[in-house]
Design a protein around this motif. Structure first.
Motif, mmCIF file in Angstrom:
data_model
loop_
_atom_site.group_PDB
_atom_site.id
_atom_site.type_symbol
_atom_site.label_atom_id
_atom_site.label_comp_id
_atom_site.label_asym_id
_atom_site.label_seq_id
_atom_site.Cartn_x
_atom_site.Cartn_y
_atom_site.Cartn_z
ATOM 1 N N ASN A 214 52.784 69.767 43.443
ATOM 2 C CA ASN A 214 52.519 70.892 42.672
ATOM 3 C C ASN A 214 51.024 71.352 42.470
ATOM 4 O O ASN A 214 50.153 70.329 42.886
ATOM 5 C CB ASN A 214 53.080 70.809 41.331
ATOM 6 C CG ASN A 214 54.488 71.207 41.214
ATOM 7 O OD1 ASN A 214 55.039 72.012 41.888
ATOM 8 N ND2 ASN A 214 55.164 70.692 40.175
ATOM 9 N N LYS A 334 54.449 80.361 43.511
ATOM 10 C CA LYS A 334 54.916 79.023 42.657
ATOM 11 C C LYS A 334 53.966 78.710 41.657
ATOM 12 O O LYS A 334 54.250 78.283 40.525
ATOM 13 C CB LYS A 334 55.076 77.997 43.709
ATOM 14 C CG LYS A 334 55.442 76.711 42.950
ATOM 15 C CD LYS A 334 56.163 75.593 44.102
ATOM 16 C CE LYS A 334 56.626 74.315 43.374
ATOM 17 N NZ LYS A 334 57.262 74.075 41.890
ATOM 18 N N ASN A 338 54.657 78.403 37.840
ATOM 19 C CA ASN A 338 54.374 77.051 36.752
ATOM 20 C C ASN A 338 53.150 77.089 36.129
ATOM 21 O O ASN A 338 53.409 76.490 34.920
ATOM 22 C CB ASN A 338 53.739 76.055 38.068
ATOM 23 C CG ASN A 338 55.064 75.405 38.965
ATOM 24 O OD1 ASN A 338 54.761 75.114 40.155
ATOM 25 N ND2 ASN A 338 56.222 75.430 38.322
ATOM 26 N N LEU A 341 55.669 78.613 33.096
ATOM 27 C CA LEU A 341 56.813 77.803 32.653
ATOM 28 C C LEU A 341 56.455 76.460 32.152
ATOM 29 O O LEU A 341 56.709 76.005 30.954
ATOM 30 C CB LEU A 341 57.775 77.558 33.838
ATOM 31 C CG LEU A 341 58.917 78.425 33.837
ATOM 32 C CD1 LEU A 341 59.885 78.396 35.346
ATOM 33 C CD2 LEU A 341 59.963 77.672 32.679
ATOM 34 N N ASN A 342 55.485 75.904 32.789
ATOM 35 C CA ASN A 342 55.232 74.385 32.574
ATOM 36 C C ASN A 342 54.376 74.286 31.245
ATOM 37 O O ASN A 342 54.959 73.677 30.378
ATOM 38 C CB ASN A 342 54.379 73.773 33.854
ATOM 39 C CG ASN A 342 55.262 73.571 34.968
ATOM 40 O OD1 ASN A 342 56.160 74.316 35.060
ATOM 41 N ND2 ASN A 342 54.956 72.558 35.905
ATOM 42 N N ASN A 352 63.377 74.449 30.166
ATOM 43 C CA ASN A 352 62.817 75.735 30.826
ATOM 44 C C ASN A 352 63.619 77.050 30.181
ATOM 45 O O ASN A 352 63.093 77.971 30.116
ATOM 46 C CB ASN A 352 63.008 75.744 32.354
ATOM 47 C CG ASN A 352 62.313 74.600 32.997
ATOM 48 O OD1 ASN A 352 61.225 74.034 32.191
ATOM 49 N ND2 ASN A 352 62.421 74.540 34.182
ATOM 50 N N VAL A 404 63.229 81.980 37.640
ATOM 51 C CA VAL A 404 63.301 80.597 37.927
ATOM 52 C C VAL A 404 63.602 79.814 36.392
ATOM 53 O O VAL A 404 64.396 78.814 36.325
ATOM 54 C CB VAL A 404 61.919 80.064 38.057
ATOM 55 C CG1 VAL A 404 61.735 78.573 38.204
ATOM 56 C CG2 VAL A 404 61.436 80.508 39.531
ATOM 57 N N THR A 408 66.730 77.224 36.328
ATOM 58 C CA THR A 408 66.557 75.801 35.998
ATOM 59 C C THR A 408 66.489 75.668 34.614
ATOM 60 O O THR A 408 65.744 74.820 33.965
ATOM 61 C CB THR A 408 65.160 75.682 36.388
ATOM 62 O OG1 THR A 408 64.088 76.230 35.775
ATOM 63 C CG2 THR A 408 64.780 75.658 37.830
ATOM 64 N N SER A 413 60.573 70.626 32.382
ATOM 65 C CA SER A 413 59.552 70.868 33.537
ATOM 66 C C SER A 413 58.766 69.729 33.651
ATOM 67 O O SER A 413 58.824 68.844 33.021
ATOM 68 C CB SER A 413 58.759 72.190 32.935
ATOM 69 O OG SER A 413 57.768 71.524 31.993
ATOM 70 N N SER A 414 58.055 69.578 35.067
ATOM 71 C CA SER A 414 57.269 68.363 35.293
ATOM 72 C C SER A 414 56.351 68.126 34.421
ATOM 73 O O SER A 414 56.027 66.884 34.074
ATOM 74 C CB SER A 414 56.942 68.574 36.633
ATOM 75 O OG SER A 414 56.175 69.678 36.899
#
Ligand SMILES: CC(C)(CO)C(=O)C(=O)O
Length: 480
Positions: A214, A334, A338, A341-342, A352, A404, A408, A413-414
């Motif tokens: 990422n 992406k 990210n 969202l992240n 999410n 997304v 998801t 999230s990561s």
């Protein structure tokens, strides 16, 4: 050699393909000048087949497991950074398990290596076996560091260690090459430089590193800190991965070689041209192709073509090759998703789906996207590319984010997982990348900057709490 020779990858060269490009063919021209695109694609690879994988997180395990699952699989080595991981391998069943839709697929046959430690304390790198600078109560650590630095200047530089311990797969052949020819990096962006520093002496200019991570900006950092000399730099490949993989926390402690393939996605891949090739594309012209990106395929290293071929012939991964320009746009899409969202899921401490149907969140998200969209649309590398204005408009990015967030919606999230786990986040390679690129073009990205700093603050808070540095009151679970 027979014209249809078994190649190093187990594929046969097409009839009439000459293994040695330097020798003349029947027309008296070198083959390099007469190969068609098809010939080049199926040409044999003059490169050892072993693939090393750096990073044994969810994606590292999924990729390793998938590659070992193909017909005539290449040997795969997992590079481990902790002794506990090696011990778990030795004491466990020496296999990687992927759980897919409730089915567990166990796979053996991996070699594993424990990499040498790298301890940097007070700016000084400690040698293997050397005591920590904090261990001697009578000497201040920074003074001990200074003494070591002076001593180092007079001593012979330490010989780099190839690996600390090696555990071969059952029935593996005796040969083991220290050189890393084909490397896939799946570590978090923030740990990449430190991890590569330990193995850089094993990577040659003929090797290829494939970055599957990422965030953006890692390659620039690796060039600056690990491979500053362009002539000795390995070849690079980059991928955008949309597979969802995770390790259930209750299993992580019991079996670190287990992963759940929760969402089947794709990997978009591209080889990355070196700066000198980019600066002078005319130097690459060797055929009649009018497209510069087509011509660039001429000089890709064998290890790059081999690694690309290996990944694209692995069905589970759904990997597809793209041109560098197309991959850059996929990466930026992406990154934009990210970048919203992240961090927002970190600040909301929620899944999410919490971004959906919440107008206060939508307003913040729009401020973030307006900035990000402007930076991306202004990037010099995207000028003159058709459709960039529409593809990266705030409105389209917003639709993408909500789409997304919806698909998801039950994911953590990561970045939120990293914060909760007390690990360093990728905020500096996501929002930080937008801020950095904005600065280069005179665009002040205050919203991205503020959200990145708040994520860093939140992450620091969680780490301090975990170390018991704050006497925080336990919260009522119903309020969380
Ligand atoms: C798309 C998303 C947000 C899915 O969780 C992701 O890529 C991540 O968590 O890093």
């Amino acid at each position: 050699m027979d014209a249809r020779t078994e190649s190093t990858e187990g594929y046969r060269s097409p009839p009439g393909f000459n293994e040695d490009p330097s020798t003349d063919n029947m027309e008296g021209q070198t083959l390099e000048y007469t190969q068609s695109d098809m010939d080049r694609q199926y040409a044999s690879f003059q490169v050892p087949r072993r693939v090393h994988i750096l990073g044994t997180g969810s994606i590292g395990k999924l990729v390793a497991h998938s590659i070992r699952g193909i017909a005539n699989p290449p040997p795969v080595t997992l590079l481990l950074h902790k002794r506990a991981l090696l011990n778990a391998w030795k004491e466990g069943s020496r296999q990687v398990t992927v759980s897919d839709d409730g089915n567990e697929i166990h796979r053996k046959g991996f070699d594993v290596e424990l990499m040498p430690d790298r301890r940097v304390q007070h700016g000084v790198e400690l040698k293997d076996g050397q005591a920590n600078l904090h261990d001697d109560p009578d000497v201040r650590p920074h003074r001990a560091a200074k003494a070591l630095q002076n001593q180092d200047a007079t001593e012979e530089p330490a010989k780099p260690v190839a690996y600390k311990e090696l555990v071969r797969a059952e029935g593996a052949s005796d040969d083991y090459d220290d050189t890393i020819h084909n490397l896939i990096v799946t570590t978090k962006a923030a740990y990449t430089v430190a991890a590569l520093a330990v193995i850089k002496h094993r990577l040659k200019s003929s090797s290829t590193i494939c970055f599957l991570q990422n965030g953006m900006g890692v390659i620039e950092e690796v060039n600056e800190k690990i491979f500053p000399d362009e002539d000795r730099r390995p070849n690079y490949m980059q991928g955008v991965i949309t597979h969802g993989a995770n390790v259930p926390p209750e299993l992580a402690a019991r079996n670190p070689y287990y992963v759940v393939h929760a969402g089947h996605g794709t990997i978009s891949l591209s080889l990355i041209p070196s700066p000198s090739a980019k600066a002078n594309p005319a130097s690459l012209i060797r055929d009649n192709s009018s497209n510069v990106e087509d011509r660039e395929t001429e000089r890709w290293a064998d290890s790059s073509r081999y690694l690309l071929r290996t990944l694209t012939r692995t069905p589970v991964l759904c990997a597809v090759g793209f041109t560098p320009t197309e991959l850059l746009q996929l990466q930026l899409e992406k990154l934009a998703v990210n970048s919203v969202l992240n961090p927002l899921t970190v600040l909301l401490d929620a899944r999410n789906g919490s971004l959906l149907y919440n107008f206060a969140v939508t307003r913040t998200l729009r401020l973030l996207l307006a900035e990000t969209s402007l930076v991306i649309r202004s990037l010099p590398e995207l000028q003159n590319i058709p459709n960039v204005e529409t593809r990266f408009s705030s409105q389209r990015l917003e639709t993408l984010v909500f789409s997304v967030a919806n698909t998801t919606r039950n994911n953590i999230s990561s970045m939120l997982a990293d914060v909760r786990g007390g690990r360093q986040t990728e905020a500096e390679y996501i929002n930080g990348y937008i801020v950095k690129r904005g600065e280069e073009m005179g665009i002040k990205c205050v919203v991205n900057y503020a959200i990145m700093q708040t994520v860093l603050g939140k992450s620091m808070l969680t780490q301090r709490e975990a170390r018991g540095e704050y006497a925080t009151e336990p919260r009522d679970p119903s309020e969380i």
